[in-house]
Design a protein around this motif. Structure first.
Motif, PDB file in Angstrom:
ATOM      1  N   LEU A  87      15.479  -3.453  -6.407  1.00  0.00           N
ATOM      2  CA  LEU A  87      14.883  -4.676  -5.421  1.00  0.00           C
ATOM      3  C   LEU A  87      13.287  -4.670  -5.797  1.00  0.00           C
ATOM      4  O   LEU A  87      12.826  -5.787  -5.878  1.00  0.00           O
ATOM      5  CB  LEU A  87      15.261  -4.386  -4.039  1.00  0.00           C
ATOM      6  N   LEU A  88      12.565  -3.627  -6.065  1.00  0.00           N
ATOM      7  CA  LEU A  88      11.293  -3.936  -6.584  1.00  0.00           C
ATOM      8  C   LEU A  88      11.145  -4.626  -7.683  1.00  0.00           C
ATOM      9  O   LEU A  88      10.290  -5.385  -8.015  1.00  0.00           O
ATOM     10  CB  LEU A  88      10.665  -2.149  -6.459  1.00  0.00           C
ATOM     11  N   GLN A  89      12.046  -4.493  -8.672  1.00  0.00           N
ATOM     12  CA  GLN A  89      12.128  -4.874 -10.001  1.00  0.00           C
ATOM     13  C   GLN A  89      12.310  -6.368  -9.834  1.00  0.00           C
ATOM     14  O   GLN A  89      11.578  -7.277 -10.664  1.00  0.00           O
ATOM     15  CB  GLN A  89      12.942  -4.384 -11.157  1.00  0.00           C
ATOM     16  N   GLY A 114       1.841  -3.273  -9.078  1.00  0.00           N
ATOM     17  CA  GLY A 114       1.612  -1.932  -8.639  1.00  0.00           C
ATOM     18  C   GLY A 114       0.292  -1.460  -9.411  1.00  0.00           C
ATOM     19  O   GLY A 114       0.183  -1.555 -10.396  1.00  0.00           O
ATOM     20  N   ILE A 115      -0.516  -0.356  -8.807  1.00  0.00           N
ATOM     21  CA  ILE A 115      -1.410   0.323  -9.727  1.00  0.00           C
ATOM     22  C   ILE A 115      -1.390   1.890  -9.360  1.00  0.00           C
ATOM     23  O   ILE A 115      -0.711   2.248  -8.382  1.00  0.00           O
ATOM     24  CB  ILE A 115      -2.898  -0.244  -9.171  1.00  0.00           C
ATOM     25  N   GLY A 140       0.757  -1.113   0.158  1.00  0.00           N
ATOM     26  CA  GLY A 140       0.032   0.078  -0.018  1.00  0.00           C
ATOM     27  C   GLY A 140       0.782   1.438  -0.027  1.00  0.00           C
ATOM     28  O   GLY A 140       0.270   2.578   0.333  1.00  0.00           O
ATOM     29  N   LYS A 141       2.127   1.171  -0.320  1.00  0.00           N
ATOM     30  CA  LYS A 141       3.038   2.430  -0.398  1.00  0.00           C
ATOM     31  C   LYS A 141       3.323   2.822  -1.699  1.00  0.00           C
ATOM     32  O   LYS A 141       3.410   2.164  -2.628  1.00  0.00           O
ATOM     33  CB  LYS A 141       4.266   2.138   0.535  1.00  0.00           C
ATOM     34  N   ILE A 155       1.118   2.953  -6.380  1.00  0.00           N
ATOM     35  CA  ILE A 155       1.171   2.071  -5.316  1.00  0.00           C
ATOM     36  C   ILE A 155       1.421   0.759  -5.341  1.00  0.00           C
ATOM     37  O   ILE A 155       0.943  -0.143  -6.306  1.00  0.00           O
ATOM     38  CB  ILE A 155      -0.086   2.261  -4.545  1.00  0.00           C
ATOM     39  N   TYR A 156       2.486   0.170  -4.662  1.00  0.00           N
ATOM     40  CA  TYR A 156       2.959  -1.297  -4.496  1.00  0.00           C
ATOM     41  C   TYR A 156       1.752  -2.168  -3.782  1.00  0.00           C
ATOM     42  O   TYR A 156       1.442  -1.686  -2.750  1.00  0.00           O
ATOM     43  CB  TYR A 156       4.091  -1.423  -4.189  1.00  0.00           C
ATOM     44  N   HIS A 157       1.699  -3.242  -4.255  1.00  0.00           N
ATOM     45  CA  HIS A 157       0.929  -4.448  -3.206  1.00  0.00           C
ATOM     46  C   HIS A 157       1.427  -5.466  -3.627  1.00  0.00           C
ATOM     47  O   HIS A 157       2.305  -5.934  -4.710  1.00  0.00           O
ATOM     48  CB  HIS A 157      -0.377  -4.372  -3.911  1.00  0.00           C
ATOM     49  N   ARG A 158       1.448  -6.563  -2.452  1.00  0.00           N
ATOM     50  CA  ARG A 158       1.755  -8.075  -2.818  1.00  0.00           C
ATOM     51  C   ARG A 158       0.787  -8.667  -3.290  1.00  0.00           C
ATOM     52  O   ARG A 158      -0.422  -8.401  -3.259  1.00  0.00           O
ATOM     53  CB  ARG A 158       2.127  -8.641  -1.359  1.00  0.00           C
ATOM     54  N   LYS A 159       1.188  -9.835  -4.058  1.00  0.00           N
ATOM     55  CA  LYS A 159       0.358 -10.621  -4.769  1.00  0.00           C
ATOM     56  C   LYS A 159      -0.407 -11.666  -3.797  1.00  0.00           C
ATOM     57  O   LYS A 159       0.446 -12.097  -2.722  1.00  0.00           O
ATOM     58  CB  LYS A 159       0.852 -11.373  -5.951  1.00  0.00           C
TER      59      LYS A 159
END
Length: 125
Positions: free
Chosen positions: A101-103, A113-114, A68-69, A121-125
């Motif tokens: 690291l995100l990549q 992300g959306i 959510g960040k 905003i990043y989210h875990r699957k």
């Protein structure tokens, strides 16, 4: 080890490829090794494993904190968790490493992300 001590987030262009390479190096057999940023060594497995562990820990930390960040909020959370207070001139290097690291997590199909209100905003699957 000194590199990790000096730069809590040393630069790895392709995190997953670097991990793959370190795993291959760990299993190599040679009379001596000349790792970058280090003196010649007669044994490499322990150092390779140390680097694998450290890079994996950084990847896991980013994963744990990202939900959510936005990038900037995540960056701040990582720096606070690591108790790092970087100088302005270090921001590009540290922020690029967090993005790498995100990549790696995207490549692992662990996150997505959306765009929300013009903020990614990043989210875990």
């Amino acid at each position: 080890k000194e590199t990790w001590d000096n730069y809590k987030y040393p630069f790895f262009h392709d995190v997953n490829k670097s991990l793959e390479t370190m795993r291959a190096i760990k299993d190599m057999e040679a009379d001596f090794y000349v790792p970058s940023h280090n003196a010649m060594l007669c044994e490499i497995a322990q150092l390779a494993q140390y680097n694998i562990d450290k890079l994996t820990q950084k990847k896991e930390l980013v994963y744990d904190l990202l939900e959510g960040k936005s990038f900037e909020t995540l960056f701040k959370a990582v720096m606070e968790k690591e108790k790092l207070n970087i100088r302005t001139e270090k921001y590009p290097m540290y922020s690029l490493m967090i993005r790498n690291l995100l990549q790696a997590l995207v490549e692992d199909n662990c996150i997505y992300g959306i765009l929300e209100d013009n903020t990614f905003i990043y989210h875990r699957k």
